[in-house]
Scaffold this motif. Structure first.
Motif, PDB file in Angstrom:
ATOM      1  N   PRO A  49       0.804  -1.238   0.000  1.00 33.74           N
ATOM      2  CA  PRO A  49       0.000   0.000   0.000  1.00 33.74           C
ATOM      3  C   PRO A  49       0.833   1.282   0.000  1.00 33.74           C
ATOM      4  N   GLU A  50       2.119   1.184   0.358  1.00 33.47           N
ATOM      5  CA  GLU A  50       2.988   2.366   0.394  1.00 33.47           C
ATOM      6  C   GLU A  50       3.950   2.441  -0.781  1.00 33.47           C
ATOM      7  N   ARG A  51       4.116   1.330  -1.514  1.00 35.85           N
ATOM      8  CA  ARG A  51       5.117   1.312  -2.589  1.00 35.85           C
ATOM      9  C   ARG A  51       4.706   0.318  -3.670  1.00 35.85           C
ATOM     10  N   ILE A  52       4.768   0.777  -4.921  1.00 36.00           N
ATOM     11  CA  ILE A  52       4.508  -0.094  -6.069  1.00 36.00           C
ATOM     12  C   ILE A  52       5.645   0.119  -7.061  1.00 36.00           C
ATOM     13  N   CYS A  53       6.317  -0.966  -7.443  1.00 41.45           N
ATOM     14  CA  CYS A  53       7.434  -0.907  -8.378  1.00 41.45           C
ATOM     15  C   CYS A  53       7.033  -1.643  -9.654  1.00 41.45           C
ATOM     16  N   LEU A  54       7.211  -0.986 -10.810  1.00 42.22           N
ATOM     17  CA  LEU A  54       6.804  -1.537 -12.094  1.00 42.22           C
ATOM     18  C   LEU A  54       7.997  -1.686 -13.024  1.00 42.22           C
ATOM     19  N   ASP A  55       8.009  -2.779 -13.772  1.00 39.64           N
ATOM     20  CA  ASP A  55       8.992  -2.995 -14.834  1.00 39.64           C
ATOM     21  C   ASP A  55       8.426  -2.358 -16.095  1.00 39.64           C
ATOM     22  N   MET A  56       9.122  -1.329 -16.594  1.00 38.15           N
ATOM     23  CA  MET A  56       8.648  -0.582 -17.758  1.00 38.15           C
ATOM     24  C   MET A  56       9.541  -0.793 -18.974  1.00 38.15           C
ATOM     25  N   GLY A  57      10.226  -1.911 -19.038  1.00 35.74           N
ATOM     26  CA  GLY A  57      11.100  -2.178 -20.174  1.00 35.74           C
ATOM     27  C   GLY A  57      12.543  -1.944 -19.802  1.00 35.74           C
ATOM     28  N   SER A  58      13.121  -0.854 -20.260  1.00 32.33           N
ATOM     29  CA  SER A  58      14.526  -0.586 -19.990  1.00 32.33           C
ATOM     30  C   SER A  58      14.750   0.066 -18.631  1.00 32.33           C
ATOM     31  N   GLY A  79       3.655   6.316  -1.733  1.00 28.97           N
ATOM     32  CA  GLY A  79       2.501   7.071  -1.286  1.00 28.97           C
ATOM     33  C   GLY A  79       1.755   6.348  -0.193  1.00 28.97           C
ATOM     34  N   ALA A  80       0.444   6.553  -0.161  1.00 27.61           N
ATOM     35  CA  ALA A  80      -0.410   5.936   0.847  1.00 27.61           C
ATOM     36  C   ALA A  80      -1.648   5.375   0.166  1.00 27.61           C
ATOM     37  N   ALA A  81      -2.094   4.238   0.656  1.00 29.70           N
ATOM     38  CA  ALA A  81      -3.296   3.568   0.154  1.00 29.70           C
ATOM     39  C   ALA A  81      -3.221   3.316  -1.354  1.00 29.70           C
ATOM     40  N   LEU A  82      -2.039   2.946  -1.840  1.00 34.56           N
ATOM     41  CA  LEU A  82      -1.877   2.670  -3.263  1.00 34.56           C
ATOM     42  C   LEU A  82      -2.532   1.337  -3.611  1.00 34.56           C
ATOM     43  N   GLN A  83      -3.283   1.322  -4.693  1.00 32.61           N
ATOM     44  CA  GLN A  83      -3.977   0.120  -5.143  1.00 32.61           C
ATOM     45  C   GLN A  83      -3.872   0.005  -6.647  1.00 32.61           C
ATOM     46  N   THR A  87      -4.447   3.719  -8.177  1.00 33.74           N
ATOM     47  CA  THR A  87      -5.152   4.743  -7.408  1.00 33.74           C
ATOM     48  C   THR A  87      -4.486   4.871  -6.048  1.00 33.74           C
ATOM     49  N   GLY A  88      -4.764   5.957  -5.364  1.00 31.40           N
ATOM     50  CA  GLY A  88      -4.202   6.243  -4.048  1.00 31.40           C
ATOM     51  C   GLY A  88      -3.535   7.599  -4.048  1.00 31.40           C
ATOM     52  N   LYS A  89      -2.896   7.925  -2.945  1.00 27.95           N
ATOM     53  CA  LYS A  89      -2.193   9.203  -2.818  1.00 27.95           C
ATOM     54  C   LYS A  89      -0.729   8.999  -3.182  1.00 27.95           C
ATOM     55  N   ILE A  90      -0.346   9.453  -4.351  1.00 27.51           N
ATOM     56  CA  ILE A  90       1.033   9.325  -4.815  1.00 27.51           C
ATOM     57  C   ILE A  90       1.816  10.531  -4.313  1.00 27.51           C
ATOM     58  N   ARG A  91       2.888  10.252  -3.576  1.00 23.01           N
ATOM     59  CA  ARG A  91       3.711  11.331  -3.024  1.00 23.01           C
ATOM     60  C   ARG A  91       5.034  11.501  -3.769  1.00 23.01           C
TER      61      ARG A  91
END
Length: 103
Positions: free
Chosen positions: A55-64, A71-75, A87-91
């Motif tokens: 809920p506080e961190r989302i890491c994505l593989d975007m290719g290179s 943030g908080a409450a990330l979904q 969605t959520g509060k991105i800081r």
């Protein structure tokens, strides 16, 4: 009679040609991911996979490179193909190149 200082002239900059303004971007431009902020949602295109999800961190593989959202409450509302809705509060958003170069 007073002596006047010579006026310094600024060098003229060459204006870009009209064809350069409307030229196609480099081919690598089309492989870059897209981020659209729509209301309280962030839509990404070009996401290959989710590397980390809390809920506080989302890491994505975007290719290179990888993109990490803090943030908080990330979904993750939706993940279809290479499109992801977050969605959520991105800081904060961090970009990191997978091969150690600057993004």
């Amino acid at each position: 009679m007073k002596s006047h200082k010579p006026i310094k002239q600024r060098p003229r900059r060459a204006l870009p040609h009209l064809t350069d303004l409307f030229a196609q971007p480099p081919a690598a431009f089309y492989r870059l991911p897209e981020f659209d902020l729509r209301g309280k949602s962030l839509l990404t295109r070009g996401c290959r996979r989710v590397l980390e999800f809390t809920p506080e961190r989302i890491c994505l593989d975007m290719g290179s490179f990888t993109v990490t959202f803090y943030g908080a409450a990330l979904q993750i509302e939706s993940l279809a193909g290479k499109s992801l809705i977050l969605t959520g509060k991105i800081r904060r958003i961090d970009f990191a190149n997978k091969w150690g170069e600057e993004p």
